[in-house]
Design a protein around this motif. Structure first.
Motif, PDB file in Angstrom:
ATOM      1  N   GLU A  49       0.833  -1.206   0.000  1.00  0.00           N
ATOM      2  CA  GLU A  49       0.000   0.000   0.000  1.00  0.00           C
ATOM      3  C   GLU A  49       0.864   1.251   0.000  1.00  0.00           C
ATOM      4  O   GLU A  49       0.549   2.241  -0.693  1.00  0.00           O
ATOM      5  N   ALA A  50       1.966   1.229   0.761  1.00  0.00           N
ATOM      6  CA  ALA A  50       2.863   2.391   0.815  1.00  0.00           C
ATOM      7  C   ALA A  50       3.498   2.654  -0.553  1.00  0.00           C
ATOM      8  O   ALA A  50       3.659   3.812  -0.967  1.00  0.00           O
ATOM      9  N   ILE A  51       3.859   1.588  -1.247  1.00  0.00           N
ATOM     10  CA  ILE A  51       4.438   1.747  -2.586  1.00  0.00           C
ATOM     11  C   ILE A  51       3.389   2.320  -3.540  1.00  0.00           C
ATOM     12  O   ILE A  51       3.688   3.217  -4.345  1.00  0.00           O
ATOM     13  N   ALA A  52       2.152   1.852  -3.423  1.00  0.00           N
ATOM     14  CA  ALA A  52       1.080   2.311  -4.316  1.00  0.00           C
ATOM     15  C   ALA A  52       0.807   3.800  -4.142  1.00  0.00           C
ATOM     16  O   ALA A  52       0.523   4.504  -5.124  1.00  0.00           O
ATOM     17  N   ARG A  53       0.897   4.299  -2.901  1.00  0.00           N
ATOM     18  CA  ARG A  53       0.627   5.729  -2.673  1.00  0.00           C
ATOM     19  C   ARG A  53       1.905   6.569  -2.557  1.00  0.00           C
ATOM     20  O   ARG A  53       1.863   7.719  -2.142  1.00  0.00           O
ATOM     21  N   ASP A  55       4.439   6.362  -0.530  1.00  0.00           N
ATOM     22  CA  ASP A  55       4.739   6.751   0.856  1.00  0.00           C
ATOM     23  C   ASP A  55       6.157   6.307   1.215  1.00  0.00           C
ATOM     24  O   ASP A  55       6.372   5.275   1.868  1.00  0.00           O
ATOM     25  N   LYS A  56       7.139   7.098   0.799  1.00  0.00           N
ATOM     26  CA  LYS A  56       8.539   6.750   1.050  1.00  0.00           C
ATOM     27  C   LYS A  56       8.876   6.815   2.538  1.00  0.00           C
ATOM     28  O   LYS A  56       9.736   6.072   3.017  1.00  0.00           O
ATOM     29  N   ASP A  85      15.589   1.159  -4.601  1.00  0.00           N
ATOM     30  CA  ASP A  85      16.062   2.496  -4.975  1.00  0.00           C
ATOM     31  C   ASP A  85      16.024   3.464  -3.803  1.00  0.00           C
ATOM     32  O   ASP A  85      16.775   4.450  -3.781  1.00  0.00           O
ATOM     33  N   LEU A  86      15.158   3.186  -2.822  1.00  0.00           N
ATOM     34  CA  LEU A  86      15.064   4.059  -1.644  1.00  0.00           C
ATOM     35  C   LEU A  86      16.191   3.814  -0.647  1.00  0.00           C
ATOM     36  O   LEU A  86      16.581   4.720   0.089  1.00  0.00           O
ATOM     37  N   LEU A  87      16.699   2.598  -0.606  1.00  0.00           N
ATOM     38  CA  LEU A  87      17.656   2.204   0.423  1.00  0.00           C
ATOM     39  C   LEU A  87      19.065   2.673   0.087  1.00  0.00           C
ATOM     40  O   LEU A  87      19.387   2.925  -1.080  1.00  0.00           O
TER      41      LEU A  87
END
Length: 450
Positions: free
Chosen positions: A15-19, A21-22, A54-56
């Protein structure tokens, strides 16, 4: 913030990826071990996994890529540019980097190597790419700590500090001469307790176990197990120090060997996993299933020779499953012990007669106990002395034969250079079925005079 990896958490990540939410992803994954993040990525699709990676930090991403299963990683990296892969490869140990590069086509591999910023790392990778994957050279990493035998302690400490920047774990400090020939090892304790002007040649130990780069990975595992090593230096024919193999790489090899043996013993002809395609899983299972089917047809045809005997004495047919199942189980047990011994590289051909006599005695004792139990139960329930005798004598003979087959077949295959694990499972079971039936009806013919 410690997070428990549950189905609920996986859904929250999706859900966080869909919206986009980094914040949630970084907050929950910052303190996670890379191995735990890898577990999460296995539950996501490829695009979602790349979004997370890519966030890490690149250091964490490089560890995750190193830990990914081969099949998943190959598909995963297809979504990365050569520049992105090079960024991660630049932070890996050289052996892990080579594992990843070997999974790419030549053009992609060369693109990645050309983009690696660290020239020394690129040279190390190019050097390792020349080795086969299943030899010591293919397992080793170039990162290690080495000192010259003519250096003083002060210089050693300075060099160790410099070299340690590229080494994740320091197991041993190796001592070499001016030509990089491995001479021995230097303990950290001896280094710390010695005066600054002390020479390495006065405090190092010549007691070092090494392995040549061309040695098979099975030999590496055997040597490290035998001498309880956490790392082993790799040398060439002339004794020049090339790199080192650490215990984590050896554990990977041991797991692969155990998995391959288990699959072969259960009749799976190639390395497969649950998430592989239906076609590949079926292809891996069908060869031995066909062999088992052929064995079953042969057994059925073989029983046809004794159709008249069964018609005269129908009770004989009741004990056919007992004969075949017991012979198969005994054969599997015996072969499993021999395969385990062979996989540890123990020298079982020394004192062969003594070992064989011991195995025969074990088979004899098992056969005696099982046949006595079967005789007792058969006589109690059937009240037929001849039938009880036929079944127990046949079962005794089958257990003895299965013990010998399960023992000698893996040893013979090993001598012929064939993986002994193929002797177990369907092969021994099918062979024992046919021989067991022959013995059973042969004994019946002798005692009943059919």
């Amino acid at each position: 913030m410690q997070v428990e990896i549950t189905r609920e958490y996986i859904e929250q990540v999706e859900e966080a990826i869909a919206r986009d939410d980094k914040g949630f992803l970084l907050e929950t994954m910052t303190d996670m071990y890379p191995a735990d993040i890898t577990t999460v990525l296995y539950e996501l699709d490829t695009n979602e996994s790349k979004y997370v990676l890519d966030l890490l930090p690149p250091e964490t991403g490089s560890q995750i890529l190193s830990d990914l299963d081969y099949d998943i990683r190959t598909d995963f990296l297809a979504y990365f540019t050569s520049q992105e892969i090079a960024r991660y490869v630049n932070l890996m140990d050289s052996d892990d980097a080579v594992d990843i590069l070997n999974e790419m086509n030549v053009q992609r591999r060369e693109e990645v190597i050309a983009l690696i910023e660290n020239e020394e790392k690129a040279d190390d990778i190019l050097d390792l790419l020349h080795y086969e994957e299943d030899c010591a050279g293919g397992l080793m990493a170039k990162e290690l700590i080495k000192v010259n035998i003519n250096w003083r302690v002060r210089q050693c400490i300075e060099e160790i500090r410099r070299q340690a920047e590229d080494v994740e774990r320091i197991y041993t400090v190796y001592v070499v001469d001016n030509r990089d020939i491995l001479l021995g090892r230097l303990s950290i304790k001896a280094l710390l307790l010695s005066k600054d002007d002390k020479l390495v040649k006065d405090i190092y130990s010549e007691d070092v176990i090494s392995i040549e780069s061309f040695r098979d990975e099975n030999e590496v595992v055997s040597v490290m197990q035998k001498y309880d090593l956490e790392a082993i230096p790799v040398v060439n024919i002339q004794g020049k120090l090339l790199g080192r193999i650490t215990i984590d790489d050896v554990i990977d090899v041991m797991q692969e060997q155990a998995e391959l043996s288990r699959q072969l013993m259960t009749g799976i002809s190639e390395n497969v996993e649950e998430d592989d395609s239906v076609f590949r899983i079926s292809r891996s299972r069908i060869p031995w299933l066909v062999i088992g089917m052929v064995g079953g047809l042969l057994a059925a045809h073989f029983m046809g020779f004794f159709e008249a005997d069964i018609a005269m004495l129908p009770a004989l047919a009741l004990f056919v499953p007992l004969i075949t199942a017991t012979g198969g189980n005994v054969g599997i047990q015996s072969s499993s012990i021999i395969i385990q011994t062979l996989s540890s590289n123990a020298v079982i051909f020394e004192n062969f007669s003594k070992r064989l006599f011991k195995l025969i005695m074990v088979g004899f004792l098992n056969a005696l106990i099982i046949s006595a139990l079967v005789f007792t139960f058969t006589y109690l329930f059937r009240q037929d002395l001849k039938l009880s005798t036929v079944v127990s004598v046949a079962l005794f003979s089958v257990v003895m034969l299965a013990s010998l087959m399960g023992t000698l077949t893996p040893m013979l295959l090993d001598k012929l250079g064939v993986n002994p694990a193929v002797a177990a499972g369907p092969f021994i079971t099918t062979a024992n079925d046919l021989l067991g039936l022959a013995i059973y009806f042969g004994v019946a013919h002798m005692l009943y005079d059919l």
